[in-house]
Design a protein around this motif. Structure first.
Motif, mmCIF file in Angstrom:
data_model
loop_
_atom_site.group_PDB
_atom_site.id
_atom_site.type_symbol
_atom_site.label_atom_id
_atom_site.label_comp_id
_atom_site.label_asym_id
_atom_site.label_seq_id
_atom_site.Cartn_x
_atom_site.Cartn_y
_atom_site.Cartn_z
ATOM 1 N N SER A 1 76.563 -28.449 -32.393
ATOM 2 C CA SER A 1 76.632 -28.429 -34.210
ATOM 3 C C SER A 1 76.717 -29.832 -34.398
ATOM 4 O O SER A 1 76.249 -30.362 -35.159
ATOM 5 C CB SER A 1 77.787 -27.844 -34.332
ATOM 6 O OG SER A 1 77.393 -26.386 -34.737
ATOM 7 N N ILE A 2 77.474 -31.081 -33.614
ATOM 8 C CA ILE A 2 77.718 -32.346 -34.387
ATOM 9 C C ILE A 2 76.528 -33.147 -33.957
ATOM 10 O O ILE A 2 75.637 -33.963 -34.701
ATOM 11 C CB ILE A 2 78.633 -32.823 -33.885
ATOM 12 C CG1 ILE A 2 80.452 -32.057 -33.152
ATOM 13 C CG2 ILE A 2 78.729 -33.954 -33.180
ATOM 14 C CD1 ILE A 2 80.682 -32.236 -35.170
ATOM 15 N N THR A 3 75.665 -32.633 -32.863
ATOM 16 C CA THR A 3 74.033 -33.020 -32.341
ATOM 17 C C THR A 3 73.035 -33.036 -33.830
ATOM 18 O O THR A 3 72.469 -33.868 -34.503
ATOM 19 C CB THR A 3 73.558 -32.933 -31.370
ATOM 20 O OG1 THR A 3 74.103 -32.838 -30.293
ATOM 21 C CG2 THR A 3 72.893 -32.856 -31.614
ATOM 22 N N LEU A 4 73.217 -31.936 -34.610
ATOM 23 C CA LEU A 4 72.422 -31.242 -35.717
ATOM 24 C C LEU A 4 72.863 -32.428 -36.560
ATOM 25 O O LEU A 4 72.138 -32.418 -37.164
ATOM 26 C CB LEU A 4 72.722 -29.494 -35.843
ATOM 27 C CG LEU A 4 71.857 -29.297 -34.198
ATOM 28 C CD1 LEU A 4 71.408 -27.785 -34.545
ATOM 29 C CD2 LEU A 4 70.426 -29.123 -34.669
ATOM 30 N N LEU A 5 74.152 -31.809 -36.555
ATOM 31 C CA LEU A 5 74.654 -32.632 -37.955
ATOM 32 C C LEU A 5 74.172 -34.123 -38.118
ATOM 33 O O LEU A 5 73.735 -34.963 -38.937
ATOM 34 C CB LEU A 5 76.227 -32.758 -38.007
ATOM 35 C CG LEU A 5 77.026 -31.304 -39.111
ATOM 36 C CD1 LEU A 5 77.745 -31.585 -38.928
ATOM 37 C CD2 LEU A 5 76.239 -31.351 -39.907
ATOM 38 N N LEU A 6 74.367 -34.722 -37.122
ATOM 39 C CA LEU A 6 73.754 -36.483 -36.655
ATOM 40 C C LEU A 6 71.879 -36.045 -37.056
ATOM 41 O O LEU A 6 71.743 -37.217 -37.447
ATOM 42 C CB LEU A 6 73.862 -36.548 -35.011
ATOM 43 C CG LEU A 6 75.147 -36.936 -34.939
ATOM 44 C CD1 LEU A 6 76.168 -37.757 -34.127
ATOM 45 C CD2 LEU A 6 75.897 -38.241 -36.080
ATOM 46 N N VAL A 7 71.125 -35.820 -36.520
ATOM 47 C CA VAL A 7 70.225 -35.165 -36.730
ATOM 48 C C VAL A 7 69.384 -34.705 -38.111
ATOM 49 O O VAL A 7 68.867 -36.108 -38.627
ATOM 50 C CB VAL A 7 69.432 -34.581 -36.081
ATOM 51 C CG1 VAL A 7 67.539 -34.535 -36.605
ATOM 52 C CG2 VAL A 7 69.453 -34.468 -34.611
ATOM 53 N N MET A 8 70.375 -34.517 -38.861
ATOM 54 C CA MET A 8 70.643 -34.127 -40.543
ATOM 55 C C MET A 8 70.459 -34.839 -41.107
ATOM 56 O O MET A 8 70.374 -35.363 -42.150
ATOM 57 C CB MET A 8 71.188 -32.750 -40.810
ATOM 58 C CG MET A 8 70.242 -31.534 -40.036
ATOM 59 S SD MET A 8 71.397 -29.751 -40.685
ATOM 60 C CE MET A 8 72.838 -30.248 -42.106
ATOM 61 N N GLY A 9 71.390 -36.049 -40.582
ATOM 62 C CA GLY A 9 72.503 -37.203 -41.511
ATOM 63 C C GLY A 9 71.017 -38.316 -41.438
ATOM 64 O O GLY A 9 71.210 -38.435 -42.793
ATOM 65 N N ILE A 10 69.854 -38.188 -40.842
ATOM 66 C CA ILE A 10 68.908 -38.903 -41.524
ATOM 67 C C ILE A 10 68.219 -38.360 -42.728
ATOM 68 O O ILE A 10 68.325 -39.978 -43.691
ATOM 69 C CB ILE A 10 67.518 -39.127 -40.486
ATOM 70 C CG1 ILE A 10 67.959 -39.257 -39.145
ATOM 71 C CG2 ILE A 10 66.501 -39.654 -40.533
ATOM 72 C CD1 ILE A 10 67.563 -39.244 -37.550
ATOM 73 N N GLY A 11 68.442 -37.367 -43.351
ATOM 74 C CA GLY A 11 67.897 -36.999 -44.451
ATOM 75 C C GLY A 11 69.233 -36.794 -45.015
ATOM 76 O O GLY A 11 68.210 -36.147 -46.238
ATOM 77 N N GLY A 12 70.063 -36.130 -44.914
ATOM 78 C CA GLY A 12 71.213 -36.002 -46.365
ATOM 79 C C GLY A 12 72.395 -36.719 -45.819
ATOM 80 O O GLY A 12 72.504 -37.064 -44.755
ATOM 81 N N HIS A 13 73.487 -36.593 -46.511
ATOM 82 C CA HIS A 13 74.176 -37.041 -46.533
ATOM 83 C C HIS A 13 75.807 -36.035 -46.704
ATOM 84 O O HIS A 13 76.361 -36.133 -47.448
ATOM 85 C CB HIS A 13 74.870 -38.316 -47.607
ATOM 86 C CG HIS A 13 74.651 -37.686 -49.349
ATOM 87 N ND1 HIS A 13 75.782 -37.506 -50.218
ATOM 88 C CD2 HIS A 13 73.457 -36.921 -50.111
ATOM 89 C CE1 HIS A 13 75.410 -36.431 -51.277
ATOM 90 N NE2 HIS A 13 74.131 -36.469 -50.708
#
Length: 160
Positions: free
Chosen positions: A97-109
Motif C-alpha cells: 500500500s505504501i509503495t502504491l501511495l508513493l507511485v500514485m504521488g507522482i500524479g496526485g497530492h
C-alpha cells in the motif's frame, strides 16, 4: 498533464526560496501564484514543507518498511505460525500500500489524506499482536512439538 510538469518546476522554485521549512501546509496555490494545487506529492512536499518535510516523509517511509521487515523476521523465527491476517496486514499489505501511495504521488497530492495514518495504525496493531504472541510463547517456554516421523507409503500396503 502539462500543468503537472509545470507544478514540479514551481515546486522546485518555491523550495529553493524556502529551503528549510517550505511555505507551510496547503500554500502551494498561493506560493506558486497559480491558484491550483500541485497534484504531485513530491512537488507539494518540497514546496510546502521544505527540507524538514522531505526528511519527515523519508523517515515515515523508512519506518513503514522497517516494520514490515520486523514482521517478516518474527514470522520467520516462528515458522509454526500461520501467515494469517496479522501477517498480511503488517508485512505485505502495508508495504504494498505504501509503495502504491508513493507511485500514485507522482500524479496526485495524497500526502494530507488519511491513508498514511490508517496504514500506520493497521501496521502498528499487527506488529503489537505479533510481538505479544512471540513474547507470550517465550515467557512460557513454549515450543511446538516436533512432527512424529511417518514413513512414506506410496499407495500399496504390504500384506503377509
Amino acid at each position: 498533464m502539462t500543468f503537472r510538469w509545470d507544478a514540479l518546476g514551481y515546486g522546485w522554485d518555491i523550495w529553493m526560496n524556502n529551503f528549510i521549512t517550505g511555505t507551510g501546509p496547503s500554500t502551494f496555490a498561493l506560493a506558486s501564484k497559480t491558484g491550483l494545487q500541485a497534484h504531485n506529492l513530491y512537488s507539494q512536499t518540497m514546496s510546502e514543507m521544505g527540507l524538514l518535510g522531505i526528511i519527515s516523509l523519508l523517515a515515515l517511509v523508512f519506518c513503514f518498511f522497517r516494520n514490515s521487515r520486523e514482521m517478516n523476521r518474527l514470522y520467520a523465527e516462528h515458522p509454526w505460525w500461520e501467515k494469517d491476517f496479522t501477517y498480511h496486514v503488517g508485512a505485505t499489505g502495508t508495504a504494498l500500500s505504501i509503495t502504491l501511495l508513493l507511485v500514485m504521488g507522482i500524479g496526485g497530492h495524497n500526502l494530507f489524506r488519511y491513508n498514511w495514518i490508517w496504514f500506520g495504525a493497521f501496521q502498528m496493531c499487527a506488529m503489537t499482536i505479533a510481538q505479544r504472541r512471540a513474547e507470550s510463547e517465550s515467557s512460557y517456554g513454549w515450543e511446538p512439538e516436533p512432527e512424529p516421523f511417518q514413513p512414506a507409503t506410496h499407495g500399496a500396503t504390504a500384506s503377509i
